[in-house]
Design a protein around this motif. Structure first.
Motif, mmCIF file in Angstrom:
data_model
loop_
_atom_site.group_PDB
_atom_site.id
_atom_site.type_symbol
_atom_site.label_atom_id
_atom_site.label_comp_id
_atom_site.label_asym_id
_atom_site.label_seq_id
_atom_site.Cartn_x
_atom_site.Cartn_y
_atom_site.Cartn_z
ATOM 1 N N HIS A 61 -11.232 6.968 9.111
ATOM 2 C CA HIS A 61 -12.674 6.704 9.039
ATOM 3 C C HIS A 61 -12.972 5.366 9.691
ATOM 4 C CE1 HIS A 61 -13.060 9.886 5.973
ATOM 5 N NE2 HIS A 61 -11.870 9.457 5.595
ATOM 6 N N ARG A 62 -14.028 5.325 10.468
ATOM 7 C CA ARG A 62 -14.475 4.072 11.074
ATOM 8 C C ARG A 62 -15.465 3.390 10.125
ATOM 9 N NH1 ARG A 62 -12.074 5.258 15.632
ATOM 10 N NH2 ARG A 62 -12.621 6.986 16.971
ATOM 11 N N ALA A 63 -15.731 2.128 10.377
ATOM 12 C CA ALA A 63 -16.654 1.371 9.537
ATOM 13 C C ALA A 63 -18.050 1.998 9.522
ATOM 14 C CB ALA A 63 -16.725 -0.077 10.010
ATOM 15 N N ASP A 64 -18.433 2.666 10.617
ATOM 16 C CA ASP A 64 -19.761 3.288 10.679
ATOM 17 C C ASP A 64 -19.811 4.673 10.011
ATOM 18 O OD1 ASP A 64 -18.468 4.996 12.456
ATOM 19 O OD2 ASP A 64 -19.701 4.451 14.195
ATOM 20 N N GLY A 65 -18.674 5.115 9.435
ATOM 21 C CA GLY A 65 -18.638 6.391 8.738
ATOM 22 C C GLY A 65 -18.134 7.555 9.576
ATOM 23 N N SER A 66 -17.963 7.354 10.882
ATOM 24 C CA SER A 66 -17.456 8.450 11.710
ATOM 25 C C SER A 66 -15.986 8.710 11.406
ATOM 26 C CB SER A 66 -17.673 8.156 13.197
ATOM 27 O OG SER A 66 -16.975 6.993 13.588
ATOM 28 N N ILE A 67 -15.560 9.930 11.666
ATOM 29 C CA ILE A 67 -14.218 10.395 11.323
ATOM 30 C C ILE A 67 -13.433 10.647 12.601
ATOM 31 C CG2 ILE A 67 -12.952 12.307 10.266
ATOM 32 C CD1 ILE A 67 -15.363 12.641 8.372
ATOM 33 N N PHE A 68 -12.142 10.398 12.550
ATOM 34 C CA PHE A 68 -11.266 10.684 13.677
ATOM 35 C C PHE A 68 -9.919 11.168 13.158
ATOM 36 C CE2 PHE A 68 -10.542 6.295 12.559
ATOM 37 C CZ PHE A 68 -9.168 6.107 12.706
ATOM 38 N N VAL A 69 -9.135 11.786 14.040
ATOM 39 C CA VAL A 69 -7.791 12.227 13.693
ATOM 40 C C VAL A 69 -6.840 11.094 14.040
ATOM 41 C CG1 VAL A 69 -5.976 13.926 14.086
ATOM 42 C CG2 VAL A 69 -8.380 14.628 14.177
ATOM 43 N N ALA A 70 -6.078 10.644 13.054
ATOM 44 C CA ALA A 70 -5.159 9.522 13.252
ATOM 45 C C ALA A 70 -3.718 9.998 13.180
ATOM 46 C CB ALA A 70 -5.389 8.456 12.189
ATOM 47 N N GLN A 71 -2.932 9.605 14.158
ATOM 48 C CA GLN A 71 -1.478 9.764 14.090
ATOM 49 C C GLN A 71 -0.961 8.395 13.670
ATOM 50 O OE1 GLN A 71 0.472 12.592 14.724
ATOM 51 N NE2 GLN A 71 2.115 11.358 13.892
ATOM 52 N N THR A 72 -0.240 8.353 12.575
ATOM 53 C CA THR A 72 0.194 7.078 12.007
ATOM 54 C C THR A 72 1.689 7.094 11.732
ATOM 55 O OG1 THR A 72 -1.969 6.929 10.927
ATOM 56 C CG2 THR A 72 -0.289 5.387 10.196
ATOM 57 N N TRP A 73 2.357 6.063 12.189
ATOM 58 C CA TRP A 73 3.764 5.846 11.884
ATOM 59 C C TRP A 73 3.812 4.646 10.959
ATOM 60 C CZ3 TRP A 73 1.662 6.820 16.589
ATOM 61 C CH2 TRP A 73 2.108 7.965 17.251
ATOM 62 N N PHE A 74 4.501 4.775 9.835
ATOM 63 C CA PHE A 74 4.522 3.630 8.923
ATOM 64 C C PHE A 74 5.815 3.572 8.146
ATOM 65 C CE2 PHE A 74 2.579 7.029 6.463
ATOM 66 C CZ PHE A 74 3.137 6.892 5.200
ATOM 67 N N SER A 75 6.057 2.398 7.597
ATOM 68 C CA SER A 75 7.212 2.187 6.723
ATOM 69 C C SER A 75 6.807 1.222 5.627
ATOM 70 C CB SER A 75 8.409 1.650 7.504
ATOM 71 O OG SER A 75 8.107 0.406 8.073
ATOM 72 N N THR A 76 7.437 1.391 4.485
ATOM 73 C CA THR A 76 7.224 0.464 3.380
ATOM 74 C C THR A 76 8.474 -0.386 3.235
ATOM 75 O OG1 THR A 76 8.106 2.015 1.753
ATOM 76 C CG2 THR A 76 5.717 2.077 2.148
ATOM 77 N N TYR A 77 8.307 -1.556 2.679
ATOM 78 C CA TYR A 77 9.436 -2.453 2.453
ATOM 79 C C TYR A 77 9.102 -3.385 1.298
ATOM 80 C CZ TYR A 77 6.561 -5.612 5.278
ATOM 81 O OH TYR A 77 5.523 -6.365 5.768
ATOM 82 N N ALA A 78 10.149 -3.900 0.674
ATOM 83 C CA ALA A 78 9.978 -4.779 -0.489
ATOM 84 C C ALA A 78 10.019 -6.235 -0.055
ATOM 85 C CB ALA A 78 11.068 -4.504 -1.504
ATOM 86 N N THR A 79 9.204 -7.044 -0.691
ATOM 87 C CA THR A 79 9.220 -8.490 -0.503
ATOM 88 C C THR A 79 9.226 -9.131 -1.888
ATOM 89 O OG1 THR A 79 6.824 -8.879 -0.569
ATOM 90 C CG2 THR A 79 7.774 -8.221 1.561
ATOM 91 N N ARG A 134 7.012 -10.806 -3.081
ATOM 92 C CA ARG A 134 5.638 -10.736 -3.578
ATOM 93 C C ARG A 134 5.164 -9.303 -3.794
ATOM 94 N NH1 ARG A 134 1.945 -14.870 -0.488
ATOM 95 N NH2 ARG A 134 0.734 -14.561 -2.380
ATOM 96 N N GLY A 135 6.074 -8.339 -3.679
ATOM 97 C CA GLY A 135 5.709 -6.948 -3.911
ATOM 98 C C GLY A 135 5.938 -6.078 -2.687
ATOM 99 N N ARG A 136 5.567 -4.830 -2.851
ATOM 100 C CA ARG A 136 5.760 -3.860 -1.788
ATOM 101 C C ARG A 136 4.736 -4.039 -0.683
ATOM 102 N NH1 ARG A 136 6.000 2.115 -3.587
ATOM 103 N NH2 ARG A 136 6.248 3.075 -1.592
ATOM 104 N N ARG A 137 5.183 -3.867 0.559
ATOM 105 C CA ARG A 137 4.313 -4.011 1.726
ATOM 106 C C ARG A 137 4.464 -2.791 2.611
ATOM 107 N NH1 ARG A 137 2.430 -7.356 -1.156
ATOM 108 N NH2 ARG A 137 2.449 -9.586 -0.824
ATOM 109 N N ASN A 174 11.024 4.247 -6.154
ATOM 110 C CA ASN A 174 12.327 4.872 -6.392
ATOM 111 C C ASN A 174 13.483 4.063 -5.808
ATOM 112 O OD1 ASN A 174 11.173 6.978 -7.797
ATOM 113 N ND2 ASN A 174 10.927 8.235 -5.973
ATOM 114 N N GLY A 175 13.368 2.773 -5.912
ATOM 115 C CA GLY A 175 14.458 1.909 -5.505
ATOM 116 C C GLY A 175 14.605 1.675 -4.014
ATOM 117 N N GLY A 176 13.662 2.086 -3.217
ATOM 118 C CA GLY A 176 13.840 1.869 -1.787
ATOM 119 C C GLY A 176 12.548 1.934 -1.009
ATOM 120 N N SER A 177 12.713 1.863 0.273
ATOM 121 C CA SER A 177 11.570 1.960 1.160
ATOM 122 C C SER A 177 11.667 3.278 1.918
ATOM 123 C CB SER A 177 11.570 0.779 2.130
ATOM 124 O OG SER A 177 12.762 0.772 2.880
#
Length: 92
Positions: free
Chosen positions: A43-61, A63-66, A30-33
């Motif tokens: 999920h861990r590589a071994d299949g176990s599950i955990f609760v994740a708190q995640t802070w993230f942002s998207t941005y344009a480059t 070569r595409g969205r990152r 929608n025209g922005g980040s």
């Protein structure tokens, strides 16, 4: 955090570990980040599950969205909070 052998996540798709991040990259730009925080299942590589708190942002480059993210396992904190709530409920 994800238990990847050799502790290198480079080259691995993120969807198996934190699907919410893969979904964020697929959402219409929608025209922005955007910047946000989310608590989700990780999920861990071994299949176990955990609760994740995640802070993230998207941005344009050219070569595409990152996406840039910080993810923390908050399983213990969540469990302690729920146990305290249960103790308080029992006391009342």
């Amino acid at each position: 955090l994800f238990g990847v052998p050799g502790e290198r996540l480079v080259g691995h798709p993120i969807r198996p570990f934190l699907p919410v991040l893969a979904d964020a990259l697929r959402a219409p730009a929608n025209g922005g980040s955007f910047r946000t925080a989310v608590q989700s299942q990780g999920h861990r590589a071994d299949g176990s599950i955990f609760v994740a708190q995640t802070w993230f942002s998207t941005y344009a480059t050219p070569r595409g969205r990152r996406l840039a993210a910080i993810a923390v396992d908050v399983s213990d904190e969540m469990r302690e909070r729920e146990e305290e709530n249960l103790r308080q409920l029992g006391a009342n």
